[in-house]
Design an enzyme around this catalytic site. Structure first.
Site, short mmCIF file in Angstrom:
data_model
loop_
_atom_site.label_atom_id
_atom_site.label_comp_id
_atom_site.label_asym_id
_atom_site.label_seq_id
_atom_site.Cartn_x
_atom_site.Cartn_y
_atom_site.Cartn_z
N GLU A 166 32.45 53.00 47.58
CA GLU A 166 32.73 52.72 48.99
C GLU A 166 31.49 52.66 49.90
O GLU A 166 31.27 53.55 50.73
CB GLU A 166 33.72 53.75 49.54
CG GLU A 166 35.10 53.62 48.93
CD GLU A 166 36.14 54.47 49.65
OE1 GLU A 166 35.77 55.31 50.48
OE2 GLU A 166 37.34 54.26 49.37
N GLU A 255 40.19 52.83 43.12
CA GLU A 255 40.76 53.90 43.94
C GLU A 255 41.86 53.33 44.82
O GLU A 255 41.67 52.32 45.49
CB GLU A 255 39.68 54.55 44.81
CG GLU A 255 40.19 55.69 45.69
CD GLU A 255 39.06 56.32 46.51
OE1 GLU A 255 37.98 56.56 45.94
OE2 GLU A 255 39.27 56.54 47.73
#
Length: 333
Positions: A166, A255
């Site tokens: 991320e 995720e």
């Protein structure tokens, strides 16, 4: 009579040998890595050794710091394989927190390699995740870490490298430049295993990556993250991913959560089902966030759940019950 008796015993022995051989072969083929073999990327898709999408489904451990750390043990891996029927485990190695890799590299390496080795033993695939929002700042440490991991696990078909969890609000060029350096470091040792690249805006701007992908290396894929109930993670975000798929970008959902992007918020089953159906339609591999007993929507365990597995349904959160049922039903094939 003696000759006939001997013949009967001999034949029975052969039958038993065949029975145990078949049983052993079935047990061997029951795990994901025996079923799929070494993974690769071809024509914009992640494929197994038979050129079919493996569609791995599993769970992400929480940050390897704070409360989630206690579930980083081989017993949990064994239980997730046995009870949740996972075929993929994500090992989210914390980098910047006080007890993370930057402060305690040796401790973090021991912690995560014990779990990675357990996943290999269980025959499931494992994502080694550099769980860092600012990996470009820590590039030297990332290169050192992945140099060690790729030397240790080169040629092991279970291993998938996720090199930047991320990226925040940075340009794609920043992510791409970082990726090129880390990929080159991994490829010095491991020429084949899949490497997963992040994208800006917490792995959501995958459409931008699709328009300017990494070149010069094989077996490169891209991570995509979503939180199914988040108001900002609905059709607009799904359309970005659909655009990337249309441009033949190989995607892995490393995720996703049933709640909202902060890990909490509502758990909308209908919205979660919609995202799951989308992943199934596109045969995307995925890891659900997250295995911890923290009091939040996306946590799979209730506070106090044993640290070595063996959880009854009463020890699971609503998210845990939903994900366990989902994995059992989808992975039975």
């Amino acid at each position: 009579m003696a000759a006939n008796k001997h013949c009967t015993i001999k034949i029975s022995g052969i039958v038993m040998l065949l029975f145990w051989s078949v049983t052993f072969c079935k047990a061997q083929s029951a795990n994901a890595v025996n079923l799929h073999g070494a993974l690769k990327v071809r024509d914009g898709k992640i494929l197994n050794s038979y050129n079919k999408p493996p569609q791995l489904r599993g769970i992400s451990l929480s940050w390897s710091a704070w409360g989630g750390r206690k579930y980083y043990n081989p017993e949990v891996v064994t239980w997730l394989k046995k009870d949740f029927k996972i075929s993929l485990l994500r090992v989210a190695m914390a980098v910047e927190p006080d007890s993370g890799y930057l402060k305690d590299p040796d401790g973090q390496e021991r912690l995560i390699t014990a779990v990675v080795d357990a996943a290999i033993k269980e025959g499931i695939y494992v994502l080694i995740d550099w769980h860092d929002h600012h990996a470009n700042v820590n590039i030297n440490e990332a290169k050192s870490f992945f140099k060690k991991m790729s030397a240790k696990y080169s040629g092991v078909p279970n291993i998938i490298y996720e090199i930047w969890n991320e990226p925040e609000r940075v340009e794609w060029k920043v992510v791409k430049d970082y990726a090129l350096e880390v990929i080159a470091e991994i490829r010095k040792n491991d020429k084949e295993n899949i490497i997963v690249i992040g994208s800006p805006n917490w792995d959501q701007d995958i459409d931008i990556a699709a328009k300017d992908p990494i070149k010069g290396f094989k077996n490169i894929a891209y991570s995509f993250h979503f939180y199914a109930s988040d108001p900002d993670h609905q059709d607009k975000l799904m359309n970005k991913a659909n655009l990337a798929l249309g441009l033949e970008l190989p995607i892995m959902v490393t995720e996703w959560g049933v709640g909202e992007a902060n890990g909490n918020g509502v758990f909308d089953v209908q919205k979660s089902d919609k995202w799951v159906n989308w992943m199934e339609q596109h045969k995307l591999s995925s890891a659900n966030w997250n295995l911890t007993d923290k009091k939040e929507t996306t946590a799979l365990l209730l506070p106090g759940a044993p640290i070595s597995g063996g959880w009854s349904q009463e020890m699971l959160t609503p998210a845990g019950i939903y994900i366990r049922s989902l994995l059992i039903n989808l992975n039975k094939n």
